[in-house]
Design a protein around this motif. Structure first.
Motif, PDB file in Angstrom:
ATOM      1  N   PHE A   2      30.837  40.526  43.216  1.00 55.94           N
ATOM      2  CA  PHE A   2      32.136  40.379  43.859  1.00 55.94           C
ATOM      3  C   PHE A   2      32.265  41.290  45.078  1.00 55.94           C
ATOM      4  CE2 PHE A   2      32.953  38.437  39.808  1.00 55.94           C
ATOM      5  CZ  PHE A   2      33.831  37.412  40.108  1.00 55.94           C
ATOM      6  N   PHE A   3      31.702  42.504  44.983  1.00 60.93           N
ATOM      7  CA  PHE A   3      31.760  43.413  46.131  1.00 60.93           C
ATOM      8  C   PHE A   3      31.010  42.826  47.321  1.00 60.93           C
ATOM      9  CE2 PHE A   3      29.896  46.700  48.785  1.00 60.93           C
ATOM     10  CZ  PHE A   3      31.025  47.423  49.144  1.00 60.93           C
ATOM     11  N   TRP A   4      29.802  42.348  47.078  1.00 62.82           N
ATOM     12  CA  TRP A   4      28.988  41.814  48.165  1.00 62.82           C
ATOM     13  C   TRP A   4      29.548  40.485  48.661  1.00 62.82           C
ATOM     14  CZ3 TRP A   4      26.594  42.914  52.107  1.00 62.82           C
ATOM     15  CH2 TRP A   4      25.543  42.166  52.659  1.00 62.82           C
TER      16      TRP A   4
ATOM     17  N   LEU B  58      35.572  53.444  48.214  1.00 57.96           N
ATOM     18  CA  LEU B  58      36.554  53.273  49.291  1.00 57.96           C
ATOM     19  C   LEU B  58      36.590  51.820  49.773  1.00 57.96           C
ATOM     20  CD1 LEU B  58      35.997  56.531  51.374  1.00 57.96           C
ATOM     21  CD2 LEU B  58      37.948  55.970  49.929  1.00 57.96           C
ATOM     22  N   SER B  59      35.425  51.189  49.901  1.00 56.66           N
ATOM     23  CA  SER B  59      35.392  49.794  50.338  1.00 56.66           C
ATOM     24  C   SER B  59      36.022  48.879  49.297  1.00 56.66           C
ATOM     25  CB  SER B  59      33.943  49.359  50.594  1.00 56.66           C
ATOM     26  OG  SER B  59      33.389  50.096  51.647  1.00 56.66           O
ATOM     27  N   GLY B  60      35.877  49.254  48.007  1.00 56.78           N
ATOM     28  CA  GLY B  60      36.452  48.435  46.943  1.00 56.78           C
ATOM     29  C   GLY B  60      37.961  48.343  47.002  1.00 56.78           C
ATOM     30  N   ILE B  61      38.606  49.331  47.632  1.00 50.90           N
ATOM     31  CA  ILE B  61      40.074  49.303  47.760  1.00 50.90           C
ATOM     32  C   ILE B  61      40.522  48.065  48.518  1.00 50.90           C
ATOM     33  CG2 ILE B  61      42.069  50.468  48.801  1.00 50.90           C
ATOM     34  CD1 ILE B  61      40.663  53.115  48.344  1.00 50.90           C
ATOM     35  N   THR B  62      39.787  47.712  49.564  1.00 57.08           N
ATOM     36  CA  THR B  62      40.193  46.595  50.420  1.00 57.08           C
ATOM     37  C   THR B  62      39.422  45.306  50.131  1.00 57.08           C
ATOM     38  OG1 THR B  62      38.620  47.382  52.084  1.00 57.08           O
ATOM     39  CG2 THR B  62      40.895  48.119  52.284  1.00 57.08           C
ATOM     40  N   ALA B  63      38.209  45.431  49.575  1.00 54.61           N
ATOM     41  CA  ALA B  63      37.383  44.240  49.368  1.00 54.61           C
ATOM     42  C   ALA B  63      38.023  43.260  48.383  1.00 54.61           C
ATOM     43  CB  ALA B  63      35.994  44.653  48.877  1.00 54.61           C
ATOM     44  N   GLY B  64      38.554  43.779  47.274  1.00 57.94           N
ATOM     45  CA  GLY B  64      39.157  42.920  46.257  1.00 57.94           C
ATOM     46  C   GLY B  64      40.354  42.125  46.763  1.00 57.94           C
ATOM     47  N   PRO B  65      41.337  42.777  47.396  1.00 65.24           N
ATOM     48  CA  PRO B  65      42.485  42.019  47.922  1.00 65.24           C
ATOM     49  C   PRO B  65      42.085  40.942  48.922  1.00 65.24           C
ATOM     50  CG  PRO B  65      42.987  44.363  47.873  1.00 65.24           C
ATOM     51  CD  PRO B  65      41.536  44.227  47.501  1.00 65.24           C
TER      52      PRO B  65
ATOM     53  N   SER C  91      40.033  33.477  48.379  1.00 64.81           N
ATOM     54  CA  SER C  91      39.701  32.599  47.253  1.00 64.81           C
ATOM     55  C   SER C  91      40.935  31.850  46.758  1.00 64.81           C
ATOM     56  CB  SER C  91      39.090  33.424  46.110  1.00 64.81           C
ATOM     57  OG  SER C  91      37.906  34.066  46.533  1.00 64.81           O
ATOM     58  N   LEU C  92      42.082  32.513  46.780  1.00 70.76           N
ATOM     59  CA  LEU C  92      43.327  31.856  46.376  1.00 70.76           C
ATOM     60  C   LEU C  92      43.604  30.650  47.268  1.00 70.76           C
ATOM     61  CD1 LEU C  92      45.717  32.345  44.336  1.00 70.76           C
ATOM     62  CD2 LEU C  92      46.910  33.445  46.237  1.00 70.76           C
TER      63      LEU C  92
ATOM     64  N   PHE D  67      36.030  43.327  41.678  1.00 69.95           N
ATOM     65  CA  PHE D  67      36.369  42.285  40.702  1.00 69.95           C
ATOM     66  C   PHE D  67      37.822  42.450  40.245  1.00 69.95           C
ATOM     67  CE2 PHE D  67      36.891  41.293  36.164  1.00 69.95           C
ATOM     68  CZ  PHE D  67      36.709  39.917  36.208  1.00 69.95           C
ATOM     69  N   THR D  68      38.208  43.695  39.968  1.00 72.36           N
ATOM     70  CA  THR D  68      39.583  43.968  39.526  1.00 72.36           C
ATOM     71  C   THR D  68      40.585  43.554  40.598  1.00 72.36           C
ATOM     72  OG1 THR D  68      38.812  45.860  38.208  1.00 72.36           O
ATOM     73  CG2 THR D  68      41.169  45.773  38.726  1.00 72.36           C
ATOM     74  N   GLY D  69      40.325  43.950  41.847  1.00 76.68           N
ATOM     75  CA  GLY D  69      41.229  43.598  42.938  1.00 76.68           C
ATOM     76  C   GLY D  69      41.323  42.103  43.155  1.00 76.68           C
ATOM     77  N   THR D  70      40.180  41.410  43.069  1.00 74.77           N
ATOM     78  CA  THR D  70      40.164  39.950  43.247  1.00 74.77           C
ATOM     79  C   THR D  70      40.954  39.267  42.141  1.00 74.77           C
ATOM     80  OG1 THR D  70      37.965  40.091  44.267  1.00 74.77           O
ATOM     81  CG2 THR D  70      38.669  37.934  43.468  1.00 74.77           C
ATOM     82  N   ALA D  71      40.727  39.691  40.897  1.00 73.54           N
ATOM     83  CA  ALA D  71      41.428  39.093  39.756  1.00 73.54           C
ATOM     84  C   ALA D  71      42.933  39.312  39.858  1.00 73.54           C
ATOM     85  CB  ALA D  71      40.894  39.683  38.450  1.00 73.54           C
TER      86      ALA D  71
END
Length: 568
Positions: free
Chosen positions: A246-248, A412-419, A425-426, A513-517
């Motif tokens: 999900f990150f990549w 730090l990248s995960g903060i913005t990658a998920g949203p 995807s939405l 993954f958490t941010g995306t979900a």
């Protein structure tokens, strides 16, 4: 501490000069000068497969990767090397799920999609999140190699960092995307040369593959299939493959830097070929960097430089190794130095160019009262590059108190990658999702991931979250080094003083993954409460072919049934 000689410095300065010359060429002497928006941001959409694929690889392999991957193998073992599996899967997903939508729309900023699918408010949110991500990431990419090399070789941090950044700003401002892509191509060659030279040198010094693998196995560093289902475990096969997927995926499919260069190719077939080369390149470079980490451990398996206080942090282990092994070989440290900073330059230049496109297309152009002429647009683009470049240089000096490179960068990248991945995807997978759902889902996701990531880094800094490390030894250290080592240093075990909140303990690889979900679940819930869109009213070009094909086949069948009823 070993210092660089004149030949090393000449090679490093030569790399910077060649990068600057490429920018000057595309800014002033190339047949298609970068004087239009399309040329400056998209290379006129006539770029070749080779330079674009090399640029994609160079952007992924930052200084964080070159220094962080060997350090990761040395300290924690090889489980993280399995990221190559997720990144191959991501290449396939991007080629067949996300990229066709962008190619059909032929947009300059990938966040224009959010405007077409939802509204300008969602587009602005996505653009702001992207700019925030790059402004957090670029300073780390520049600072980390500068700091590591400063503490091992004595190269002045305050001198080399601004100098390198100014060269990058210079050629990015003059040459636009073409300068960025071709400097990336040149720099990836320097990176590969540096990585391979260090690996061969270390392998010969240790005595061959067999000894490297034997010593790694004896210390339990060869770990590939940790099946622990606990999400709090730092690296398992689940987090490294599934979580990192999900990150990549967010870094490719919902990232202007990647999408922009894919769209600079004339057609989607060539873009897919470039993505395939990207996957192969990542496997090769990640594999080389990871094996270098095992070589370093095999070299120091009886005298750990960190415990012996020869270096302060694990992230300095690779430059320390290079200066120890190759300090007396003229030019080799210079090649390594050029390779590390080439990786940093390629990431920074890509970030500057992509941020410029987003800021101009999504934040400046829509608010201009009169149409923007090409000459005026060109001036604005160059001013934006300079401004955000100077801000990045200023921020380089505020990122010192972070954890290990790989974890800090992805946290730090995960903060913005998920949203971002969640909002795209939405829109592409759920035709009935509406503007309110995307907007609120994105905001809630950003707040959630920021809360988890920032508090997790805080708990790590305080010593309340500790990750088990692979064993090291000091049995073979010379007598003059043993005086630096105390019994407390060897047997010290950190015991958390406070039990952290459970969410703060989850592996950083699960943040995206958490941010995306969260973005998708909240987005669908808000869409339901406020009233779903009618899927039939959503332009099919805004939906991924995977869903579009299914949905419109169903719609076609409904139309056929209606026609047969009318005929009856």
């Amino acid at each position: 501490m070993k210092y660089l000689d004149w030949l090393d410095l000449v090679m490093f300065v030569g790399m910077l000069i060649v990068s600057a010359v490429i920018g000057i060429y595309f800014g002033y002497f190339a047949a298609d000068k970068q004087n239009t928006t399309s040329q400056y941001l998209m290379g006129g959409k006539t770029m070749g497969i080779f330079p674009v694929s090399m640029s994609l690889i160079a952007s992924y392999i930052s200084g964080i990767s070159i220094l962080g991957l060997p350090s990761e193998m040395y300290v924690y073992g090889t489980q993280y090397s399995m990221i190559v599996l997720s990144e191959v899967l991501v290449s396939v997903t991007m080629a067949y799920v996300y990229l066709p939508v962008f190619y059909t729309l032929q947009i300059t900023s990938s966040y224009e999609y959010l405007n077409k699918r939802f509204s300008s408010s969602v587009k602005i949110l996505g653009s702001c999140i992207f700019v925030l991500k790059m402004m957090l990431y670029i300073p780390i990419v520049i600072y980390v190699p500068a700091l590591a090399l400063n503490q091992v070789t004595g190269v002045s941090l305050h001198l080399v960092t601004p100098a390198v950044c100014l060269i990058c700003i210079f050629y990015t401002t003059l040459g636009g995307l073409k300068a960025v892509v071709w400097t990336d191509t040149f720099q990836i060659m320097i990176m590969m040369l540096g990585i391979v030279a260090v690996l061969i040198m270390g392998l010969v010094n240790v005595g061959g593959f067999g000894i490297v693998l034997e010593r790694a196995a004896a210390s339990n560093r060869l770990e590939f299939l940790n099946m622990d289902p606990d999400p709090r475990t730092r690296h398992t096969i689940w987090s490294v493959v599934f979580g990192n997927y999900f990150f990549w995926l967010a870094s490719c499919s919902a990232n202007q830097a990647m999408v922009q260069r894919c769209l600079s190719l004339p057609n989607i077939r060539k873009a897919n070929i470039a993505i395939g080369i990207l996957a192969v390149g990542i496997i090769v470079i990640v594999g080389l960097c990871c094996f270098t980490g095992l070589i370093i451990y095999a070299t120091y398996h009886q005298c750990d430089p960190i415990t012996a206080k020869r270096i302060k942090k694990p992230d300095q282990i690779l430059p320390f190794f290079v200066m120890e092994m190759a300090g007396n070989i003229p030019g080799l440290p210079g090649i390594f130095l050029s390779g590390v900073f080439s990786a940093a330059l390629s990431t920074m230049s890509t970030g500057l160019n992509s941020m410029t496109g987003v800021i101009f297309e999504d934040m400046i152009k829509p608010f201009c009262k009169s149409p923007v002429t090409e000459s005026r647009a060109s001036t604005i683009l160059k001013i934006v590059v300079v401004i955000i470049g100077v801000i990045c240089v200023a921020m380089v000096f505020v990122v010192e108190r972070l954890g290990t490179l790989i974890q800090a960068g992805k946290s730090l990248s995960g903060i913005t990658a998920g949203p971002l991945l969640g909002m795209f995807s939405l829109g592409m997978f759920f035709p009935w999702a509406n503007e309110k759902g995307a907007l609120i889902g994105g905001i809630v996701s950003l707040i959630t991931t920021a809360w988890i990531s920032i508090n997790s880094q805080k708990e790590i800094t305080l010593g309340n979250i500790v990750f088990p490390k692979k064993p090291v030894s000091t049995d073979g250290c010379p007598a003059d080094l043993m005086k630096n080592i105390t019994l407390i240093d060897i047997e010290k075990i950190k015991i958390p003083s406070v039990e952290p909140f459970p969410l703060f303990e989850i592996s950083y690889l699960w943040y995206t993954f958490t941010g995306t979900a969260v973005a998708i679940i909240v987005g669908l819930a808000i869409s339901y409460i406020s009233g779903f869109n009618d899927p039939k009213l959503v332009d099919k070009d805004l939906i991924t072919p995977v869903v579009q094909k299914f949905f419109y086949e169903e719609k076609k069948e409904d139309n056929n049934e209606m026609k047969s009823k009318t005929t009856s």
